[in-house]
Design a protein around this motif. Structure first.
Motif, short mmCIF file in Angstrom:
data_model
loop_
_atom_site.label_atom_id
_atom_site.label_comp_id
_atom_site.label_asym_id
_atom_site.label_seq_id
_atom_site.Cartn_x
_atom_site.Cartn_y
_atom_site.Cartn_z
N THR A 1 0.84 -1.41 -0.01
CA THR A 1 0.03 0.18 -0.01
C THR A 1 0.88 1.43 0.03
OG1 THR A 1 -0.18 0.03 2.44
CG2 THR A 1 -1.95 -1.33 1.25
N SER B 1 2.44 2.45 2.32
CA SER B 1 2.06 3.28 3.60
C SER B 1 2.92 3.15 4.76
CB SER B 1 0.52 3.02 4.16
OG SER B 1 0.65 1.48 4.33
N PRO C 1 -0.33 7.17 0.47
CA PRO C 1 0.09 8.29 -0.39
C PRO C 1 -1.07 9.48 -0.46
CG PRO C 1 0.54 6.15 -1.17
CD PRO C 1 -0.18 5.72 -0.04
N THR C 2 -2.24 9.05 -0.36
CA THR C 2 -3.15 10.08 -0.38
C THR C 2 -3.21 11.09 0.61
OG1 THR C 2 -4.85 8.51 0.52
CG2 THR C 2 -4.51 8.81 -1.92
N ASP C 3 -2.22 10.90 1.73
CA ASP C 3 -2.19 11.68 2.65
C ASP C 3 -0.94 12.62 2.59
OD1 ASP C 3 -4.47 10.83 4.29
OD2 ASP C 3 -3.06 9.22 4.99
N TYR D 1 3.31 14.26 5.62
CA TYR D 1 1.86 13.35 5.70
C TYR D 1 0.85 14.19 6.46
CZ TYR D 1 4.36 9.56 3.26
OH TYR D 1 4.77 8.60 2.41
#
Length: 243
Positions: A31, A33, A51-53, A65
């Protein structure tokens, strides 16, 4: 989310001895993460950063992050950045603003590919040069980011590590004012592929601790977390370096 006073003085930085079994960072390759876990008498965190953070404030040297709701932040040094070009160790700075009275908790963790105890040198010496970064709060609640350069010398025959940190500077977060800060030294004992010891500023004003370890197949790199405190100041940070 920056480190701001939010209309009141922060509680002193909560010095977290980040290099121990209660504080950890794990990476999930599937992920992409990072999971950050912090546990002590003052702070309890267990948060996964995806990654979206990743925040737009990230750049070539730092990945930022931001957790759900903007309450928590994790800033990670990019190990491959041009200055250090590290392969086996990096560090992160976590910030938690979810406590009571708008206080702030912050700390540092060092993580990477640890040197197996069986691969640790049994004799000789090695010098590791690198950089340090940290956070300091003064008696008035002013928050500073501190940074400088350091050299750690490991004597594998004697089982000791001695460090010298110099050209330290402090940047006031609220005013962006840069001032000199306190150079300091460390002395530690090696156990396995880890070391623990003490830290003290050269002016004798602050004392604290150092916890760290060796990273890479044969101890090519080093990382440590340090704390310093005394009347009117409280600081914590991390150091990473290589031979």
């Amino acid at each position: 989310m920056g480190i701001t006073a939010q209309g009141r003085a922060f509680s002193p930085v909560r010095n977290i001895e980040g290099f121990n079994e209660n504080n950890s960072v794990t990476y999930d390759v599937e992920t992409d993460s990072f999971r950050l876990r912090i546990a002590n008498a003052l702070t309890s965190l267990d948060e996964t950063f995806l990654p979206t953070d990743i925040d737009p404030r990230s750049d070539a040297s730092l990945t930022v992050y931001e957790g759900a709701g903007g309450d928590r932040m994790y800033v990670m040094l990019n190990a491959q950045e041009a200055i250090l070009n590290l392969n086996y160790v990096t560090f992160g700075n976590w910030i938690d603003t979810t406590g009571d009275n708008n206080d702030l908790a912050t700390g540092y963790v060092v993580f990477g590919v640890r040197t197996p105890v069986s691969a640790m040198p049994g004799s000789g010496t090695a010098s590791y040069a690198g950089q340090t970064a940290g956070t300091m709060v003064d008696a008035k609640g002013n928050v500073y980011t501190v940074s400088g350069f350091g050299t750690l010398t490991a004597n594998f025959t004697a089982g000791t590590v001695n460090g010298d940190f110099n050209r330290m500077g402090a940047l006031a977060v609220q005013t962006a004012t840069v001032v000199p800060w306190r150079d300091f030294t460390t002395t530690a004992d090696i156990s396995g592929s880890s070391f623990t010891g003490s830290a003290a500023t050269k002016d004798g004003k602050l004392t604290g601790t150092t916890r760290g370890g060796f990273f890479g197949p044969v101890a090519e790199e080093i990382g440590a977390v340090w704390t310093l405190s005394g009347p009117g100041e409280n600081a914590t940070g991390a150091f990473v370096g290589k031979k």
